[in-house]
Design a protein around this motif. Structure first.
Motif, short mmCIF file in Angstrom:
data_model
loop_
_atom_site.label_atom_id
_atom_site.label_comp_id
_atom_site.label_asym_id
_atom_site.label_seq_id
_atom_site.Cartn_x
_atom_site.Cartn_y
_atom_site.Cartn_z
N GLY A 297 10.02 -0.34 -10.17
CA GLY A 297 10.41 -1.45 -9.30
C GLY A 297 9.22 -2.12 -8.66
N GLU A 298 9.07 -3.39 -8.96
CA GLU A 298 7.97 -4.17 -8.40
C GLU A 298 8.52 -5.21 -7.44
OE1 GLU A 298 4.54 -4.21 -9.02
OE2 GLU A 298 4.86 -2.25 -9.94
N SER A 299 9.83 -5.29 -7.33
CA SER A 299 10.42 -6.33 -6.48
C SER A 299 10.11 -6.02 -5.02
CB SER A 299 11.92 -6.35 -6.67
OG SER A 299 12.47 -5.10 -6.35
N LYS A 300 10.19 -7.06 -4.22
CA LYS A 300 9.92 -6.91 -2.80
C LYS A 300 10.88 -5.88 -2.21
CE LYS A 300 8.65 -9.78 1.04
NZ LYS A 300 9.64 -10.09 2.07
N GLY A 301 12.16 -5.98 -2.59
CA GLY A 301 13.16 -5.07 -2.05
C GLY A 301 12.82 -3.62 -2.37
N MET A 302 12.37 -3.39 -3.60
CA MET A 302 12.06 -2.02 -4.02
C MET A 302 10.80 -1.52 -3.32
SD MET A 302 13.79 -0.11 -5.84
CE MET A 302 13.49 1.61 -6.21
N LYS A 303 9.81 -2.39 -3.17
CA LYS A 303 8.59 -1.97 -2.50
C LYS A 303 8.86 -1.63 -1.04
CE LYS A 303 4.89 -3.97 -5.17
NZ LYS A 303 3.94 -5.07 -5.27
N LEU B 212 10.45 1.76 -0.98
CA LEU B 212 9.52 2.86 -1.21
C LEU B 212 8.63 3.10 0.00
CD1 LEU B 212 8.49 2.42 -4.95
CD2 LEU B 212 10.14 3.99 -3.94
N SER B 213 8.26 2.01 0.67
CA SER B 213 7.41 2.21 1.83
C SER B 213 8.19 2.92 2.95
CB SER B 213 6.77 0.89 2.26
OG SER B 213 7.32 0.41 3.44
N LEU B 214 9.47 2.63 3.06
CA LEU B 214 10.30 3.34 4.04
C LEU B 214 10.46 4.81 3.65
CD1 LEU B 214 13.15 0.77 4.75
CD2 LEU B 214 11.51 1.66 6.40
N VAL B 215 10.71 5.04 2.36
CA VAL B 215 10.86 6.41 1.88
C VAL B 215 9.61 7.22 2.21
CG1 VAL B 215 10.98 7.84 -0.20
CG2 VAL B 215 12.46 5.85 0.01
N HIS B 216 8.48 6.60 1.99
CA HIS B 216 7.21 7.26 2.25
C HIS B 216 7.13 7.72 3.71
CE1 HIS B 216 3.04 8.22 1.71
NE2 HIS B 216 2.72 7.48 2.75
N ARG B 217 7.46 6.81 4.61
CA ARG B 217 7.36 7.15 6.03
C ARG B 217 8.42 8.17 6.44
NH1 ARG B 217 7.38 1.40 8.37
NH2 ARG B 217 7.63 0.78 6.20
N MET B 218 9.64 7.97 5.95
CA MET B 218 10.72 8.86 6.35
C MET B 218 10.54 10.27 5.80
SD MET B 218 14.08 6.49 6.03
CE MET B 218 14.24 4.98 7.00
N SER B 219 9.88 10.36 4.63
CA SER B 219 9.75 11.68 4.00
C SER B 219 8.92 12.62 4.88
CB SER B 219 9.10 11.54 2.62
OG SER B 219 7.79 11.05 2.75
N GLN B 220 8.11 12.06 5.75
CA GLN B 220 7.24 12.89 6.58
C GLN B 220 7.95 13.44 7.82
OE1 GLN B 220 4.32 13.53 5.10
NE2 GLN B 220 5.16 12.16 3.54
N THR B 221 9.16 13.01 8.06
CA THR B 221 9.87 13.45 9.27
C THR B 221 10.93 14.50 8.94
OG1 THR B 221 11.77 11.95 9.11
CG2 THR B 221 9.74 11.03 10.01
N GLU C 298 0.82 -1.20 0.00
CA GLU C 298 0.00 0.00 0.00
C GLU C 298 0.86 1.26 0.00
OE1 GLU C 298 -3.25 1.70 3.02
OE2 GLU C 298 -3.47 -0.41 2.49
N GLU C 299 1.87 1.27 0.86
CA GLU C 299 2.71 2.45 0.94
C GLU C 299 3.51 2.65 -0.35
OE1 GLU C 299 3.45 2.86 5.69
OE2 GLU C 299 4.67 1.51 4.50
N ALA C 300 3.98 1.54 -0.91
CA ALA C 300 4.75 1.64 -2.15
C ALA C 300 3.87 2.20 -3.26
CB ALA C 300 5.32 0.28 -2.54
N SER C 301 2.62 1.73 -3.33
CA SER C 301 1.80 2.22 -4.44
C SER C 301 1.35 3.66 -4.17
CB SER C 301 0.62 1.29 -4.73
OG SER C 301 -0.21 1.20 -3.62
N GLU C 302 1.29 4.04 -2.90
CA GLU C 302 0.98 5.44 -2.59
C GLU C 302 2.06 6.36 -3.15
OE1 GLU C 302 0.08 7.14 1.55
OE2 GLU C 302 -0.98 5.23 1.47
#
Ligand SMILES: Nc1ncnc2c1ncn2[C@@H]1O[C@H](COP(=O)(O)OP(=O)(O)OP(=O)(O)O)[C@@H](O)[C@H]1O
Ligand SMILES: [Mg+2]
Length: 447
Positions: free
Chosen positions: A143-149, A152-161, A123-127
């Motif tokens: 990137g659709e790989s697990k590693g890339m997703k 991206l989900s980490l990037v999403h969360r970190m970008s807010q801090t 969900e976070e990766a597709s967001e």
């Protein structure tokens, strides 16, 4: 996560529901297929636990119906006994997993938690991808790989801090891209993104680049100039190759970060700055601190948050997607890669990661005479990659491992649980190795 339990035995239903409610999940139950379908239409469920054998509509049939309604729904089938036959059938119908009766609750919980985690990451990766497309941001991340997703989900969360992020990764993995993404997704996105590559600045000009200078502060300083910190005020400062920062400047950078103030070269006056600092490196900074090449206190300041970009060879399933992406980006006429060419590229280790692949696609489509790029159009090192493996123990072993895994999977009709068992490895290791070798059911093609 919302869970639906379908079982015709009341005791079993209540037991599972009670257990999962206690774990904090939203759970509803149905005693059979028809009831389940009605509930399913009314509430979106993320996961269905189905009894395989039920009176009336059995679990197989029900799952097929539910998958038709929502192909993304996850399912765990509960079977009376787990034979290879059942496993194969159940997985073919799209169940993610199955459990034997009597249900081992710890096992069930582990499976549910794994699915929950995966859903959150997806969900976070597709967001992230949605934001990029919706806002037409000048940046695309493939990137659709697990590693890339996961990344991206980490990037999403970190970008807010507001905290500093250290982006690590081999050359060409996309560190700068991720740095920009952190900014574009952040509340600072309308403020400046300022980059400084620490490897490209002569040591004597460094301080002035970072903090600016006053007129006449050194020979050649004809006028006052703002440094990158001031230019980035309100926004993000991206320090690339931060491992190259001279020790003398490390102390000054640390002070700027601690005090949120800088002073220009040739001036005593402190200027307050509000800058989020993101840094990137392909060096082992931790090791550099041990060797006295990087200040430990600065290291801890910079890696409050840390992102590691996996090398391309560990997420080979992204290779075909990236080829496609770069084809569209660089080809000036319809061009495609033959299946063999894509296969050869998947086998290649890409020491230069995505940048190497990007340049390769660019070069190959420019030089190719026909509209389909075959093996013969690929550079020598890639064509040789296959032959060279005879001499090189590492890649020879890699090839063998790949072959064994493909065989194992075929033998068990791509049921990973069984294949992993037959190969004597855990399912997790199997999935990791499949990703590493770019193994997917149905093989790979360049569309
Ligand atoms: N996931 C991705 N999707 C699409 N393009 C990508 C992706 N990752 C990297 N790229 C592209 O690959 C190239 C290299 O990326 P980037 O410059 O960010 O890598 P880097 O890690 O900073 O490299 P270096 O270590 O050499 O500085 C860029 O053109 C970038 O746009
Ligand atoms: Mg870079």
């Amino acid at each position: 996560m919302k869970i639906l339990i379908v079982d015709d035995e009341e005791m079993q239903r209540d037991m599972l529901q009670g257990f999962l409610l206690k774990q904090g999940y939203g759970v509803e139950t149905a005693s059979g297929g028809d009831e389940a379908m009605v509930l399913f239409d009314q509430n979106g469920f993320d996961l269905v636990l189905l009894d395989h054998r039920m009176d009336g509509m059995n679990g197989d049939e029900l799952l097929a119906h539910l998958k038709k309604k929502n192909p993304l729904v996850r399912a765990i089938m509960i079977t009376a006994y787990a034979s290879v036959d059942t496993a194969v059938r159940v997985m073919r119908l799209g169940a993610d997993d199955f459990l034997e009766k009597p249900v081992d609750l710890a096992n069930l919980l582990a499976k549910i938690e794994a699915i929950n985690q995966e859903l959150a990451i997806d969900e976070e990766a597709s967001e992230v991808v949605d934001v990029l497309t919706e806002q037409e941001l000048p940046l695309q991340v493939i990137g659709e790989s697990k590693g890339m997703k996961e990344l991206l989900s980490l990037v999403h969360r970190m970008s807010q801090t507001p905290w500093t992020v250290l982006v690590r990764g081999e050359t060409g993995t996309g560190k700068e891209l991720i740095g920009r993404l952190l900014h574009l997704l952040s509340p600072r996105k309308d403020q400046p993104f300022v980059e400084l590559n620490c490897a490209s600045i002569p040591e004597n000009l460094f301080e002035s680049e970072l903090f600016g200078h006053e007129k006449g502060s050194f020979t050649g300083a004809d006028s006052a100039r703002k440094g990158r910190f001031e230019l980035a005020d309100g926004g993000t400062l991206f320090l690339d190759e931060v491992g190259e920062l001279p020790l003398s400047l490390q102390a000054k950078l640390l002070r700027a970060l601690q005090e949120k103030q800088i002073s220009r070269v040739g001036s005593e006056q402190a200027i307050s700055i509000d800058v989020r600092v993101v840094t990137a490196t392909n060096r082992d900074l931790k090791k550099m601190t041990e060797d006295g090449l990087f200040r430990e206190d600065l290291y801890y300041r910079l890696n409050v948050l840390e992102l590691e970009i996996p090398p391309l060879r560990y997420r080979k399933e992204d290779i075909p997607l990236l080829i496609e992406f770069f084809l569209v980006k660089y080809s000036f006429r319809p061009t495609g890669f033959s299946r063999e060419a894509v296969d050869a590229l998947i086998k290649y280790q890409f020491p230069g990661n995505i940048r190497e692949l990007e340049h390769l696609v660019q070069r190959v489509i420019t030089l190719a005479r026909s509209s389909t790029i075959g093996i013969a159009d690929l550079p020598l090192e890639i064509r040789m990659g296959q032959a060279a493996s005879h001499g090189d123990l590492g890649s020879r072993l890699d090839d063998m491992e790949r072959e064994m895994i493909v065989e194992g999977l075929k033998q068990y009709d791509w049921v990973q649980t069984r294949a992993a068992e037959s190969l004597g490895i855990s399912e997790r290791v199997l999935r990791y190795k499949m990703a590493k070798h770019g193994i997917r059911k149905g093989g790979l093609s360049a569309k």
